[in-house]
Design a protein around this motif. Structure first.
Motif, PDB file in Angstrom:
ATOM      1  N   ALA A   5       0.829  -1.204   0.000  1.00 58.78           N
ATOM      2  CA  ALA A   5       0.000   0.000   0.000  1.00 58.78           C
ATOM      3  C   ALA A   5       0.869   1.262   0.000  1.00 58.78           C
ATOM      4  CB  ALA A   5      -0.935   0.001   1.206  1.00 58.78           C
ATOM      5  N   CYS A   6       2.109   1.108   0.426  1.00 60.96           N
ATOM      6  CA  CYS A   6       3.047   2.235   0.432  1.00 60.96           C
ATOM      7  C   CYS A   6       3.725   2.427  -0.922  1.00 60.96           C
ATOM      8  CB  CYS A   6       4.117   2.014   1.502  1.00 60.96           C
ATOM      9  SG  CYS A   6       3.480   2.016   3.176  1.00 60.96           S
ATOM     10  N   ALA A   7       3.308   1.687  -1.937  1.00 55.99           N
ATOM     11  CA  ALA A   7       3.944   1.749  -3.259  1.00 55.99           C
ATOM     12  C   ALA A   7       4.043   3.162  -3.820  1.00 55.99           C
ATOM     13  CB  ALA A   7       3.228   0.822  -4.231  1.00 55.99           C
ATOM     14  N   PRO A   8       3.006   4.011  -3.701  1.00 56.61           N
ATOM     15  CA  PRO A   8       3.172   5.381  -4.222  1.00 56.61           C
ATOM     16  C   PRO A   8       4.322   6.134  -3.553  1.00 56.61           C
ATOM     17  CG  PRO A   8       0.854   4.919  -3.819  1.00 56.61           C
ATOM     18  CD  PRO A   8       1.637   3.763  -3.251  1.00 56.61           C
ATOM     19  N   LEU A   9       4.516   5.909  -2.270  1.00 62.54           N
ATOM     20  CA  LEU A   9       5.621   6.538  -1.560  1.00 62.54           C
ATOM     21  C   LEU A   9       6.958   5.991  -2.071  1.00 62.54           C
ATOM     22  CD1 LEU A   9       6.442   8.451   0.741  1.00 62.54           C
ATOM     23  CD2 LEU A   9       6.255   6.500   2.283  1.00 62.54           C
ATOM     24  N   HIS A  10       7.001   4.680  -2.305  1.00 63.00           N
ATOM     25  CA  HIS A  10       8.223   4.060  -2.816  1.00 63.00           C
ATOM     26  C   HIS A  10       8.526   4.552  -4.236  1.00 63.00           C
ATOM     27  CE1 HIS A  10       8.163   1.725   0.742  1.00 63.00           C
ATOM     28  NE2 HIS A  10       7.241   0.876   0.348  1.00 63.00           N
ATOM     29  N   MET A  11       7.506   4.773  -5.032  1.00 59.64           N
ATOM     30  CA  MET A  11       7.714   5.280  -6.393  1.00 59.64           C
ATOM     31  C   MET A  11       8.292   6.692  -6.354  1.00 59.64           C
ATOM     32  SD  MET A  11       7.072   2.787  -8.286  1.00 59.64           S
ATOM     33  CE  MET A  11       7.157   3.577  -9.879  1.00 59.64           C
ATOM     34  N   ARG A  12       7.886   7.482  -5.385  1.00 62.43           N
ATOM     35  CA  ARG A  12       8.478   8.824  -5.228  1.00 62.43           C
ATOM     36  C   ARG A  12       9.955   8.705  -4.893  1.00 62.43           C
ATOM     37  NH1 ARG A  12       5.533  13.041  -1.646  1.00 62.43           N
ATOM     38  NH2 ARG A  12       7.240  14.242  -2.528  1.00 62.43           N
ATOM     39  N   ASP A  13      10.311   7.713  -4.083  1.00 61.18           N
ATOM     40  CA  ASP A  13      11.705   7.477  -3.723  1.00 61.18           C
ATOM     41  C   ASP A  13      12.534   7.160  -4.970  1.00 61.18           C
ATOM     42  OD1 ASP A  13      13.844   7.083  -1.769  1.00 61.18           O
ATOM     43  OD2 ASP A  13      13.707   4.970  -2.356  1.00 61.18           O
ATOM     44  N   LEU A  14      11.961   6.422  -5.904  1.00 62.97           N
ATOM     45  CA  LEU A  14      12.688   6.060  -7.119  1.00 62.97           C
ATOM     46  C   LEU A  14      12.977   7.270  -8.005  1.00 62.97           C
ATOM     47  CD1 LEU A  14      10.976   2.715  -8.181  1.00 62.97           C
ATOM     48  CD2 LEU A  14      13.211   3.038  -7.118  1.00 62.97           C
ATOM     49  N   ILE A  49       7.812  -1.016   8.895  1.00 60.85           N
ATOM     50  CA  ILE A  49       9.064  -0.316   9.199  1.00 60.85           C
ATOM     51  C   ILE A  49      10.243  -1.280   9.118  1.00 60.85           C
ATOM     52  CG2 ILE A  49      10.359   0.858  11.031  1.00 60.85           C
ATOM     53  CD1 ILE A  49       7.627   2.037  11.915  1.00 60.85           C
ATOM     54  N   TYR A  50      10.047  -2.503   9.599  1.00 61.29           N
ATOM     55  CA  TYR A  50      11.114  -3.494   9.623  1.00 61.29           C
ATOM     56  C   TYR A  50      11.469  -3.979   8.214  1.00 61.29           C
ATOM     57  CZ  TYR A  50      13.841  -7.458  11.292  1.00 61.29           C
ATOM     58  OH  TYR A  50      14.851  -8.330  11.547  1.00 61.29           O
ATOM     59  N   CYS A  51      10.481  -4.153   7.335  1.00 60.44           N
ATOM     60  CA  CYS A  51      10.698  -4.753   6.014  1.00 60.44           C
ATOM     61  C   CYS A  51      10.931  -3.750   4.889  1.00 60.44           C
ATOM     62  CB  CYS A  51       9.516  -5.646   5.652  1.00 60.44           C
ATOM     63  SG  CYS A  51       9.324  -7.050   6.750  1.00 60.44           S
ATOM     64  N   THR A  52      10.549  -2.507   5.064  1.00 59.58           N
ATOM     65  CA  THR A  52      10.670  -1.512   3.996  1.00 59.58           C
ATOM     66  C   THR A  52      12.092  -1.366   3.457  1.00 59.58           C
ATOM     67  OG1 THR A  52       8.715  -0.294   4.679  1.00 59.58           O
ATOM     68  CG2 THR A  52      10.356   0.928   3.433  1.00 59.58           C
ATOM     69  N   PRO A  53      13.131  -1.343   4.297  1.00 67.78           N
ATOM     70  CA  PRO A  53      14.479  -1.163   3.736  1.00 67.78           C
ATOM     71  C   PRO A  53      14.855  -2.249   2.723  1.00 67.78           C
ATOM     72  CG  PRO A  53      14.542  -1.000   6.120  1.00 67.78           C
ATOM     73  CD  PRO A  53      13.162  -1.389   5.751  1.00 67.78           C
ATOM     74  N   VAL A  54      14.534  -3.489   3.030  1.00 72.42           N
ATOM     75  CA  VAL A  54      14.869  -4.582   2.120  1.00 72.42           C
ATOM     76  C   VAL A  54      14.054  -4.470   0.839  1.00 72.42           C
ATOM     77  CG1 VAL A  54      14.901  -7.095   1.851  1.00 72.42           C
ATOM     78  CG2 VAL A  54      15.542  -6.057   4.025  1.00 72.42           C
ATOM     79  N   TYR A  55      12.806  -4.073   0.960  1.00 73.88           N
ATOM     80  CA  TYR A  55      11.941  -3.864  -0.196  1.00 73.88           C
ATOM     81  C   TYR A  55      12.522  -2.774  -1.092  1.00 73.88           C
ATOM     82  CZ  TYR A  55       7.590  -2.996  -2.772  1.00 73.88           C
ATOM     83  OH  TYR A  55       6.657  -2.840  -3.745  1.00 73.88           O
ATOM     84  N   LEU A  56      12.980  -1.667  -0.495  1.00 73.40           N
ATOM     85  CA  LEU A  56      13.575  -0.580  -1.268  1.00 73.40           C
ATOM     86  C   LEU A  56      14.888  -0.995  -1.924  1.00 73.40           C
ATOM     87  CD1 LEU A  56      12.899   2.572   0.939  1.00 73.40           C
ATOM     88  CD2 LEU A  56      11.817   1.953  -1.219  1.00 73.40           C
ATOM     89  N   VAL A  57      15.690  -1.781  -1.218  1.00 74.05           N
ATOM     90  CA  VAL A  57      16.935  -2.277  -1.812  1.00 74.05           C
ATOM     91  C   VAL A  57      16.614  -3.094  -3.060  1.00 74.05           C
ATOM     92  CG1 VAL A  57      18.862  -3.887  -1.487  1.00 74.05           C
ATOM     93  CG2 VAL A  57      18.330  -2.214   0.279  1.00 74.05           C
ATOM     94  N   GLY A  58      15.594  -3.938  -2.984  1.00 77.99           N
ATOM     95  CA  GLY A  58      15.184  -4.718  -4.154  1.00 77.99           C
ATOM     96  C   GLY A  58      14.724  -3.835  -5.298  1.00 77.99           C
ATOM     97  N   MET A  59      13.957  -2.813  -4.991  1.00 77.87           N
ATOM     98  CA  MET A  59      13.479  -1.896  -6.034  1.00 77.87           C
ATOM     99  C   MET A  59      14.645  -1.153  -6.679  1.00 77.87           C
ATOM    100  SD  MET A  59      10.003  -0.265  -4.407  1.00 77.87           S
ATOM    101  CE  MET A  59       9.749   0.829  -5.786  1.00 77.87           C
ATOM    102  N   LEU A  60      15.550  -0.643  -5.862  1.00 77.60           N
ATOM    103  CA  LEU A  60      16.680   0.107  -6.404  1.00 77.60           C
ATOM    104  C   LEU A  60      17.629  -0.799  -7.186  1.00 77.60           C
ATOM    105  CD1 LEU A  60      17.451   2.496  -3.423  1.00 77.60           C
ATOM    106  CD2 LEU A  60      16.335   3.047  -5.587  1.00 77.60           C
ATOM    107  N   THR A  61      17.796  -2.028  -6.724  1.00 76.27           N
ATOM    108  CA  THR A  61      18.659  -2.966  -7.436  1.00 76.27           C
ATOM    109  C   THR A  61      18.088  -3.281  -8.804  1.00 76.27           C
ATOM    110  OG1 THR A  61      19.423  -3.911  -5.360  1.00 76.27           O
ATOM    111  CG2 THR A  61      19.751  -5.234  -7.329  1.00 76.27           C
ATOM    112  N   SER A  62      16.798  -3.519  -8.870  1.00 75.93           N
ATOM    113  CA  SER A  62      16.214  -3.814 -10.176  1.00 75.93           C
ATOM    114  C   SER A  62      16.257  -2.587 -11.081  1.00 75.93           C
ATOM    115  CB  SER A  62      14.781  -4.324 -10.025  1.00 75.93           C
ATOM    116  OG  SER A  62      13.928  -3.301  -9.579  1.00 75.93           O
TER     117      SER A  62
END
Length: 141
Positions: A5-14, A49-62
């Motif tokens: 559900a936080c995907a829009p926030l993660h897309m802003r990070d990208l 909060i605990y899992c978001t960093p790993v999720y972001l690392v995966g997004m940035l890596t791809s």
């Protein structure tokens, strides 16, 4: 479910610059070191909060997979040298009492792992430069 559900926030990070992306991910990666996993997944926000960093690392890596692959390929060339040299470095560093001691096991381990890996990599590259093709016979790299 909340993580996605936080995907829009993660897309802003990208869309941020690379420096901001790294700063955010590194900052977020520090949080799981200081907190525990949510017990029995009872606290959903804690889990996010605990899992978001790993999720972001995966997004940035791809997103930056070519750069990541080339960086990994460079390290892969030195992997046996790192494997061969790291026990020697651990022995020398421990014998001289140069162990990192912050009082937090996770931070100590992270510092120890990073220092040993970096020093092993640097020594492997130094052996390769100094001995050329003969370095493979000396340290396997």
């Amino acid at each position: 479910m909340l993580l996605f559900a936080c995907a829009p926030l993660h897309m802003r990070d990208l869309r941020l610059s690379g420096q901001w992306q790294i700063a955010i991910v590194v900052g977020l990666l520090l949080m799981p070191l200081l907190m525990h996993r949510p017990l029995f997944n009872l606290s959903k926000f804690h889990g996010v909060i605990y899992c978001t960093p790993v999720y972001l690392v995966g997004m940035l890596t791809s997103l930056h997979w070519k750069r990541e692959i080339s960086a990994l390929a460079l390290r892969a060339d030195a992997s046996f040298g790192i494997f061969f040299l790291h026990p020697l470095l651990i022995f020398v560093i421990a014998r001289h009492g140069l162990l990192p001691v912050t009082g937090h096991a996770a931070i100590d381990f992270t510092l120890w792992f990073t220092a040993i890996t970096a020093l092993s990599y640097i020594l492997t590259r130094m052996f390769e430069k100094a001995f050329g093709a003969q370095s493979r016979r000396l340290i396997g790299a």
